[in-house]
Design an enzyme around this catalytic site. Sequence first.
Site, PDB file in Angstrom:
ATOM      1  N   HIS A   1       0.823  -1.197  -0.105  1.00  0.00           N
ATOM      2  CA  HIS A   1       0.045  -0.101   0.161  1.00  0.00           C
ATOM      3  C   HIS A   1       0.808   1.238   0.243  1.00  0.00           C
ATOM      4  O   HIS A   1       0.819   2.063  -0.901  1.00  0.00           O
ATOM      5  CB  HIS A   1      -0.749   0.036   1.292  1.00  0.00           C
ATOM      6  CG  HIS A   1      -1.669   1.196   1.614  1.00  0.00           C
ATOM      7  ND1 HIS A   1      -3.037   1.091   1.195  1.00  0.00           N
ATOM      8  CD2 HIS A   1      -1.472   2.445   1.827  1.00  0.00           C
ATOM      9  CE1 HIS A   1      -3.538   2.449   1.378  1.00  0.00           C
ATOM     10  NE2 HIS A   1      -2.768   3.170   1.838  1.00  0.00           N
ATOM     11  N   GLU A   2       1.887   1.262   0.787  1.00  0.00           N
ATOM     12  CA  GLU A   2       2.881   2.555   1.239  1.00  0.00           C
ATOM     13  C   GLU A   2       3.396   2.859  -0.205  1.00  0.00           C
ATOM     14  O   GLU A   2       3.836   3.706  -0.791  1.00  0.00           O
ATOM     15  CB  GLU A   2       3.689   2.211   2.114  1.00  0.00           C
ATOM     16  CG  GLU A   2       2.886   2.559   3.570  1.00  0.00           C
ATOM     17  CD  GLU A   2       2.077   3.552   3.675  1.00  0.00           C
ATOM     18  OE1 GLU A   2       2.320   4.639   3.268  1.00  0.00           O
ATOM     19  OE2 GLU A   2       0.989   3.296   4.251  1.00  0.00           O
TER      20      GLU A   2
ATOM     21  N   HIS B   1       1.633   4.523  -2.974  1.00  0.00           N
ATOM     22  CA  HIS B   1       1.698   5.765  -2.879  1.00  0.00           C
ATOM     23  C   HIS B   1       2.632   6.914  -3.217  1.00  0.00           C
ATOM     24  O   HIS B   1       2.515   7.940  -3.571  1.00  0.00           O
ATOM     25  CB  HIS B   1       1.714   6.188  -1.207  1.00  0.00           C
ATOM     26  CG  HIS B   1       0.226   5.961  -0.617  1.00  0.00           C
ATOM     27  ND1 HIS B   1      -0.723   6.828  -1.109  1.00  0.00           N
ATOM     28  CD2 HIS B   1      -0.006   5.447   0.485  1.00  0.00           C
ATOM     29  CE1 HIS B   1      -1.739   6.666  -0.344  1.00  0.00           C
ATOM     30  NE2 HIS B   1      -1.447   5.838   0.704  1.00  0.00           N
TER      31      HIS B   1
ATOM     32  N   GLU C   1      -5.778   7.269  -1.367  1.00  0.00           N
ATOM     33  CA  GLU C   1      -6.329   6.288  -0.363  1.00  0.00           C
ATOM     34  C   GLU C   1      -7.069   5.069  -0.906  1.00  0.00           C
ATOM     35  O   GLU C   1      -6.756   3.778  -0.814  1.00  0.00           O
ATOM     36  CB  GLU C   1      -6.994   6.734   0.781  1.00  0.00           C
ATOM     37  CG  GLU C   1      -5.772   7.632   1.613  1.00  0.00           C
ATOM     38  CD  GLU C   1      -4.488   6.894   2.026  1.00  0.00           C
ATOM     39  OE1 GLU C   1      -4.471   5.805   1.929  1.00  0.00           O
ATOM     40  OE2 GLU C   1      -3.638   7.820   2.558  1.00  0.00           O
TER      41      GLU C   1
HETATM   42 ZN   LIG Z   1      -2.556   5.134   2.388  1.00  0.00          ZN
END
Ligand SMILES: [Zn+2]
Length: 552
Positions: A331-332, A335, A354
Amino acid sequence: MPNSSSTSVAANFHNSKDTAVYSSHQDFVLDCHALDIDSCYFYDLQKDSDIDVTTYSNIYTYKTNLQIPSNEMKKYYDIAEKLSKNAKGNQLDFKVEESCLRIFIPHKDFYQQRVFAVKIGYKTKKEGSSLTWAEDQNLRPCVFTSGHLLNNRSLMPCQDMPQAMSSWHCLITVPPFGEQLTVLMAGEGEPAVDVREDGSQVFKYQSSYPMPASTFALAIGNWPLYCSFPHQIDNCFKQSTSCLGPRFQIFAPLNLHGQKLGRLKEYLQDCFHGLQSILGAYPLQRLDILVVPEGFDSLGMMCPHLMFLSQSVLLCEDTQAAFNMFYRVAHELCHTWLGVLTGPSDWTEEWLTEGICCYLEDVVHAKTLKWNEHETRERLEIRKLLKYRVLKAEINTTREDLQTLRPNGDTSCASLSSMNAEPCIVKNGLNPEKTLLQVHYLKGFFLLKHLEELSGRDEFLGTLRRFIDANLGQLFSSKDLLEHCFRELPKLRQSNLTVDIVCQEWLDTPGMPQPLTAFEVNEENSLYKDVKCEVRNRVTEAVNCVIELLLL
Ligand SMILES: [Zn+2]
């Protein structure tokens, strides 16, 4: 790190519309909170014949490039250094308010000098929440930023909004403590380190990527390097160093060095290959990953070139289950593309980063752990069920005004220019309830799953990748993304949906969108069947125990 700092802000006001003709000065306003400001100086750059002011007037031409060229960055550095050493500035009056700093620039300077610099002397305060002063895992002092979540206005006066992107230079002086401190920052290269006569060290970082102030991050503490590895670019047939991609480093306290970090390294190496197959080659040249101490209030936070990772992600002892929490690492990393190199033009549309990262984390995690097609389908269906239950519970218990993904309505460029308006920047900024909500993450996730199911998984992922590629270094709105998807995906156009219907149903209305009112897991899902069987056995055991007790 000394609890003080200073900043120079170069400004270029070509067209000021807000002229207060009855006032003798022009307000120069910066966001700031809980800072102890002690001085502001004005420097007239055009009067200084050594300074090439064309640097500043060129800045807008970089809009479509990711980085400011290195020779221009050097000019900025030289100017800042010259001003800090011997240039004579004019002291300015200023006023500190609850959330901003007003600097009063005399009219004559403001209008006669189109290019100038302002130097602000200040100290951070304990109560400012942009910096976290803490003890590390070995009870040594450390400090790190929490900017992405809380903004950086209690670390430095800045224009704290996504459209105000800037490059930066930063010098950090570390006094000689007798032990080696690690200084990490969101800068793009390895720091240049100068050692002074008294033993103190000066770390010089820079970012030539213009980015919002909230993405600035630093961490200083006793976190030795655990490992450093280059990423091997996939499908590179040349046997040369050009096949080596970005360099990754993991920093953590010594007591965590060992098996747990070994698993993280193993996961990261595979994860970069997974990411590359979905989003393309990693777009930055390096990434430092720091395992932050207890008390970090999130599982992870991605900043440019620096990832903060909670040690909670690592602490599973069971070898089989150890990788389960690493979906958060995926997830990171996503980003980097969504949140660091692109992002919403209106911060309230946070689902654009997000929600998309929540959607991509599962796809990348599955690739990283090399699940086959069947395993991927079954496991992701269970994750979807868990996300559905959390979303449903949150929608039942959250105020309606916090449930819409586009609280400011249509903020696409076309719509704003027709209204001659700018997006409202921060909404619910002081609402602690908002920080803990996952509605925007999960509603965004289910909207993307819905579009994926209508258009086909591979087609949808390809479209998403092209959109992200086209928007690197720029900001975009919900409508920009949806219009791109409808333009590129014929099956979406053939459905009964339109961009306006999607906006109305998913983005502008609170509550559960109609397509989500019911969600059932396929009864043939073997993982689901296993869990149901296990629960049934446990319930039967418990009932038998009760019957035995009653018979006694
Ligand atoms: Zn996030």
